[in-house]
Design an enzyme around this catalytic site. Structure first.
Site, PDB file in Angstrom:
ATOM      1  N   ASP A   1      61.417   8.121  24.141  1.00 13.28           N
ATOM      2  CA  ASP A   1      59.901   7.111  23.782  1.00 13.28           C
ATOM      3  C   ASP A   1      59.822   5.788  23.313  1.00 13.28           C
ATOM      4  OD1 ASP A   1      59.126  10.056  23.353  1.00 13.28           O
ATOM      5  OD2 ASP A   1      59.949  10.452  21.486  1.00 13.28           O
TER       6      ASP A   1
ATOM      7  N   ARG B   1      86.082   7.369  26.336  1.00 12.98           N
ATOM      8  CA  ARG B   1      87.156   6.789  26.897  1.00 12.98           C
ATOM      9  C   ARG B   1      87.501   5.606  26.286  1.00 12.98           C
ATOM     10  NH1 ARG B   1      85.883   8.375  33.281  1.00 12.98           N
ATOM     11  NH2 ARG B   1      86.711  10.626  33.088  1.00 12.98           N
TER      12      ARG B   1
ATOM     13  N   LYS C   1      36.307   1.824  45.575  1.00 16.57           N
ATOM     14  CA  LYS C   1      37.532   2.803  44.632  1.00 16.57           C
ATOM     15  C   LYS C   1      37.318   4.741  45.559  1.00 16.57           C
ATOM     16  CE  LYS C   1      40.132   0.276  42.162  1.00 16.57           C
ATOM     17  NZ  LYS C   1      40.455  -0.033  40.931  1.00 16.57           N
ATOM     18  N   LYS C   2      38.698   5.460  45.763  1.00 22.82           N
ATOM     19  CA  LYS C   2      38.309   6.757  45.962  1.00 22.82           C
ATOM     20  C   LYS C   2      38.679   7.576  45.141  1.00 22.82           C
ATOM     21  CE  LYS C   2      38.660   5.481  50.721  1.00 22.82           C
ATOM     22  NZ  LYS C   2      39.802   5.735  52.656  1.00 22.82           N
TER      23      LYS C   2
ATOM     24  N   GLN D   1      59.921  14.835  31.919  1.00 23.85           N
ATOM     25  CA  GLN D   1      60.010  12.980  31.300  1.00 23.85           C
ATOM     26  C   GLN D   1      61.765  13.673  30.576  1.00 23.85           C
ATOM     27  OE1 GLN D   1      56.278  11.005  30.487  1.00 23.85           O
ATOM     28  NE2 GLN D   1      56.110  13.498  30.114  1.00 23.85           N
TER      29      GLN D   1
ATOM     30  N   ARG E   1      39.853  16.064  37.130  1.00 20.53           N
ATOM     31  CA  ARG E   1      41.358  16.677  36.922  1.00 20.53           C
ATOM     32  C   ARG E   1      42.578  16.059  35.769  1.00 20.53           C
ATOM     33  NH1 ARG E   1      38.695  19.483  39.599  1.00 20.53           N
ATOM     34  NH2 ARG E   1      38.625  20.192  41.278  1.00 20.53           N
TER      35      ARG E   1
ATOM     36  N   GLY F   1      67.515   9.917  17.780  1.00 23.51           N
ATOM     37  CA  GLY F   1      66.136   9.255  17.604  1.00 23.51           C
ATOM     38  C   GLY F   1      66.327   8.776  16.168  1.00 23.51           C
ATOM     39  N   ASP F   2      65.102   8.829  15.131  1.00 20.48           N
ATOM     40  CA  ASP F   2      65.040   7.829  13.814  1.00 20.48           C
ATOM     41  C   ASP F   2      66.017   9.096  12.752  1.00 20.48           C
ATOM     42  OD1 ASP F   2      62.983   9.502  14.288  1.00 20.48           O
ATOM     43  OD2 ASP F   2      61.663   7.846  14.150  1.00 20.48           O
ATOM     44  N   GLY F   3      65.188  10.383  13.260  1.00 21.52           N
ATOM     45  CA  GLY F   3      65.852  11.397  12.388  1.00 21.52           C
ATOM     46  C   GLY F   3      67.026  11.438  12.508  1.00 21.52           C
TER      47      GLY F   3
END
Length: 336
Positions: free
Chosen positions: A127, A25, A213-214, A252, A244, A102-104
């Site tokens: 990143d 645009r 703390k739990k 992401q 875990r 990105g950089d590439g």
């Protein structure tokens, strides 16, 4: 300059569509024609190029990913691949290119400029590891996604008095881990830019439980080591908590971009077009202190260039990006 093209290359990032929209645009507003190149440099070489209109990019500002699609194409690093791509650009009458990635991707933009086709790089990666800019397109959305996920993990962690190691993306940079970790109240954040002692991590987790703390949350940048390996090292170092592991992974890279990413992408895309309108190329746009800037992609560090060439022809990064470790200090003070 009357006709330009836009492509997205490398890993996708939320906000790329907003950047494409801005390029199209802004160019039309400047009296230029705009062509889209599908699947990055691979599409350029294959001639997968088509004209875009203002309507072509309608309703994409809120969409994640890239509607032009993206691909990694290492063949473009070779002269043969570059010449094939340039042949297709000439065939379509294209005089300049905006490269979002990105950089590439920047290396390809630099090569196009060297061959007489001005190209401008726009930093698109979750990143946040591109030099020459405070923030990259997609970073804010990725941090928000990671934060939301960690908030949910905290709910189940506290219900069962468990310790969770949450691995986030970022490649070799710890920005996502630091920002998402602080925003979600993580007990420990481990990033590639800072040495850590596994025994210190175990002691910090134990001290938290001893204080009442739990549960405990450890945010681990993927550039350190895989979360499963980190958990094994915790156990070997004496951790006795109910442990875990969660790897957030490619969630992401998806999702509707945040307002900040939409605005950042719009500003960067429009700025790239203005630079091409001036006939300039071999530059990468960025944001510094909330102002649009541009830097040479290739040159010397003294010139402000992002990359330079060694005497044997290798490309090296000038002033490599490092996450802000003041944030790591902040988190240690807040997670008591």
């Amino acid at each position: 300059m009357k006709r330009i093209a836009v492509l997205t290359s490398g890993g996708d990032a939320p906000g790329m569509n907003a950047a494409i929209r801005a390029v199209v645009r802004q160019a039309i507003s400047e009296g230029m024609e705009v062509y889209g190149i599908n699947e990055g440099y691979a599409g350029m070489v294959a001639g997968d190029i088509h004209e875009l209109s203002a309507r072509s990019v309608g309703d994409i500002i809120s969409r994640g990913g890239t509607f032009l699609c993206s691909a990694r194409y290492p063949e473009f690093a070779k002269l043969e691949g570059q010449l094939k791509g340039i042949e297709q650009l000439k065939k379509h009458g294209i005089e300049g290119v905006v490269v979002i990635g990105g950089d590439g991707s920047y290396h390809g933009a630099m090569r196009l400029t060297e061959h007489g086709f001005p190209a401008i790089g726009v930093p698109g990666t979750i990143d946040n590891d591109i030099v020459g800019t405070d923030f990259t397109i997609g970073f804010d959305t990725a941090v928000t996604t990671a934060m939301d996920a960690i908030d949910k993990i905290r709910d189940t962690s506290s219900s069962h008095r468990r310790t969770f190691v949450v691995e986030v993306m970022g490649r070799h940079a710890g920005d996502i881990a630091l920002w998402a970790g602080i925003a979600s109240g993580a007990d420990v954040i481990v990033v590639p830019e800072e040495d850590f002692n596994i025994n210190d991590v175990v002691d910090r987790i134990k001290a938290g439980y001893d204080k009442g703390k739990k549960h405990s949350i450890i945010v681990l940048a993927e550039g350190v080591m895989p979360a499963a390996q980190f958990a094994e090292e915790l156990k070997a170092a004496g951790d006795t908590s109910d442990l875990r592991v969660t790897e957030l992974g490619h969630i992401q890279r998806g999702g509707s971009p945040t307002a900040r990413d939409r605005v950042l992408a719009s500003r960067m895309g429009a700025h790239a077009v203005k630079l091409l309108k001036e006939g300039r190329g071999g530059l990468a746009v960025g944001i510094r202190n909330e102002q649009m800037v541009e830097n040479p992609i290739l040159g010397t560090a003294e010139e402000g260039a992002l990359f330079s060439l060694t005497t044997d022809g290798k490309i090296v990064v000038n002033n490599p990006h490092k996450a802000d470790l003041e944030l790591a200090d902040l988190n240690r003070n807040l997670s008591i």
